[in-house]
Write an enzyme that holds these catalytic residues in place. Structure first.
Site, PDB file in Angstrom:
ATOM      1  N   GLU A  22      25.253  11.797  63.504  1.00  0.00           N
ATOM      2  CA  GLU A  22      25.764  12.862  62.634  1.00  0.00           C
ATOM      3  C   GLU A  22      27.164  13.274  63.069  1.00  0.00           C
ATOM      4  OE1 GLU A  22      23.142  16.104  61.042  1.00  0.00           O
ATOM      5  OE2 GLU A  22      24.349  17.321  62.413  1.00  0.00           O
ATOM      6  N   TYR A  54      27.917  19.435  56.004  1.00  0.00           N
ATOM      7  CA  TYR A  54      28.490  20.196  54.888  1.00  0.00           C
ATOM      8  C   TYR A  54      28.483  21.656  55.293  1.00  0.00           C
ATOM      9  CZ  TYR A  54      29.051  20.909  49.744  1.00  0.00           C
ATOM     10  OH  TYR A  54      29.495  21.193  48.469  1.00  0.00           O
ATOM     11  N   HIS A  82      25.973  15.129  53.545  1.00  0.00           N
ATOM     12  CA  HIS A  82      25.150  16.330  53.441  1.00  0.00           C
ATOM     13  C   HIS A  82      25.572  17.113  52.194  1.00  0.00           C
ATOM     14  CE1 HIS A  82      23.507  16.838  57.787  1.00  0.00           C
ATOM     15  NE2 HIS A  82      23.785  15.564  57.555  1.00  0.00           N
ATOM     16  N   ARG A 112      18.847  22.917  51.453  1.00  0.00           N
ATOM     17  CA  ARG A 112      19.050  24.199  50.767  1.00  0.00           C
ATOM     18  C   ARG A 112      20.302  24.872  51.302  1.00  0.00           C
ATOM     19  NH1 ARG A 112      15.786  29.447  52.306  1.00  0.00           N
ATOM     20  NH2 ARG A 112      17.509  29.407  53.820  1.00  0.00           N
ATOM     21  N   ALA A 131      17.709  26.442  42.787  1.00  0.00           N
ATOM     22  CA  ALA A 131      17.040  27.506  43.534  1.00  0.00           C
ATOM     23  C   ALA A 131      16.604  27.063  44.919  1.00  0.00           C
ATOM     24  CB  ALA A 131      15.836  28.013  42.744  1.00  0.00           C
ATOM     25  N   HIS A 157       9.851  25.858  59.409  1.00  0.00           N
ATOM     26  CA  HIS A 157      11.124  26.518  59.114  1.00  0.00           C
ATOM     27  C   HIS A 157      11.009  27.985  59.517  1.00  0.00           C
ATOM     28  CE1 HIS A 157      14.453  28.226  56.805  1.00  0.00           C
ATOM     29  NE2 HIS A 157      14.941  26.999  56.697  1.00  0.00           N
ATOM     30  N   LYS A 173       9.520  18.506  47.845  1.00  0.00           N
ATOM     31  CA  LYS A 173      10.738  17.689  47.906  1.00  0.00           C
ATOM     32  C   LYS A 173      10.414  16.226  47.631  1.00  0.00           C
ATOM     33  CE  LYS A 173      12.410  20.596  51.719  1.00  0.00           C
ATOM     34  NZ  LYS A 173      12.869  20.570  53.123  1.00  0.00           N
ATOM     35  N   GLN A 184      13.998  18.721  62.138  1.00  0.00           N
ATOM     36  CA  GLN A 184      14.720  19.588  63.058  1.00  0.00           C
ATOM     37  C   GLN A 184      14.509  19.035  64.465  1.00  0.00           C
ATOM     38  OE1 GLN A 184      17.107  21.469  64.215  1.00  0.00           O
ATOM     39  NE2 GLN A 184      16.663  23.033  62.657  1.00  0.00           N
ATOM     40  N   GLN A 220      24.199  26.646  74.909  1.00  0.00           N
ATOM     41  CA  GLN A 220      24.394  26.455  73.472  1.00  0.00           C
ATOM     42  C   GLN A 220      23.158  25.853  72.823  1.00  0.00           C
ATOM     43  OE1 GLN A 220      27.911  24.070  73.016  1.00  0.00           O
ATOM     44  NE2 GLN A 220      29.322  25.769  73.384  1.00  0.00           N
TER      45      GLN A 220
END
Length: 240
Positions: A22, A54, A82, A112, A131, A157, A173, A184, A220
């Site tokens: 990434e 993004y 993205h 989203r 949405a 999430h 999805k 994640q 971090q």
């Protein structure tokens, strides 16, 4: 010291690696030089694909597009862009998707996006926009035959009421056309393996790609984990 020809032969003999990488779109000319130097060094590894993030609310929209489009033109990498649906109308998002198709991009990571006021605040869909992610996935698929990746959360999430509810969101999805999911990040393999078992039991059969966060700065990484709902195990202490 090896000769230049030996160095080239070594680079050409790399076996493809089954990982994706990434990248963040560069903010400055200097960062752009660093990015393309990194791409040149990593390209011989032939990753499965590379993605470009993004910014919140589409703040890096043009830089993300330019980076991905240049990858298509100048490298053999398979780039994925993205895309989020925060703070934008359907027409604006559709125009971005069409521009990716026209540039030769065939893979989009549909997300989203974070709430406009930051993580931890309430998410408000744009009144004229998509949405949620499942709507965005369906919209992308209407425009072109893209490969669409979506997010998945082994520890749910942060906004989900339960892991089961979050898996229901993933199924929505998939029903909308998602081809694969990227999780994640997590630090313990059992978390991922148990999650995949639950996902399969729910009838979801798309690939679930594990997300990995290289820890370069423990403070971090731990802060990022708190914000995203990822647990930090006891065996991952900060360096002395």
């Amino acid at each position: 010291m090896p000769s230049a020809s030996h160095h080239r032969a070594s680079r050409d003999s790399y076996r493809p690696i089954r990982v994706s990488i990434e990248f963040f779109p560069p903010k400055t000319e200097e960062m752009e030089k660093i990015l393309w130097s990194s791409i040149e060094r990593l390209a011989p590894l032939q990753p499965k694909f590379v993605s470009v993030t993004y910014g919140a609310g589409g703040s890096t929209r043009e830089r993300t597009h330019n980076t991905v489009a240049r990858m298509v033109k100048e490298t053999s990498l398979q780039p994925a862009a993205h895309l989020t649906c925060v703070d934008a109308t359907r027409e604006e998002i559709d125009a971005v998707v069409q521009s990716y198709w026209d540039a030769g991009v065939r893979h989009i990571v549909a997300l989203r996006g974070d709430p406009q006021d930051g993580i931890g605040t309430a998410y408000r869909p744009h009144p004229g926009g998509y949405a949620q992610t499942s709507d965005l996935v369906a919209g992308i698929k209407r425009i072109g035959d893209f490969k669409v990746s979506v997010s998945a959360y082994p520890e749910k999430h942060p906004e989900a009421s339960s892991l089961d509810a979050d898996i229901d969101a993933l199924k929505a999805k998939v029903d909308a056309g998602a081809d694969q999911a990227i999780t994640q990040f997590f630090f313990e393999n059992d978390i991922y393996l148990r999650y995949v078992d639950k996902v399969r039991a729910a009838g979801i059969d798309i690939p679930i790609i594990p997300g990995i966060l290289p820890v370069q700065n423990f403070k971090q990484a731990a802060n990022f984990a708190r914000r995203t709902g990822a647990s930090v195990p006891y065996w991952l202490p900060p360096p002395p």
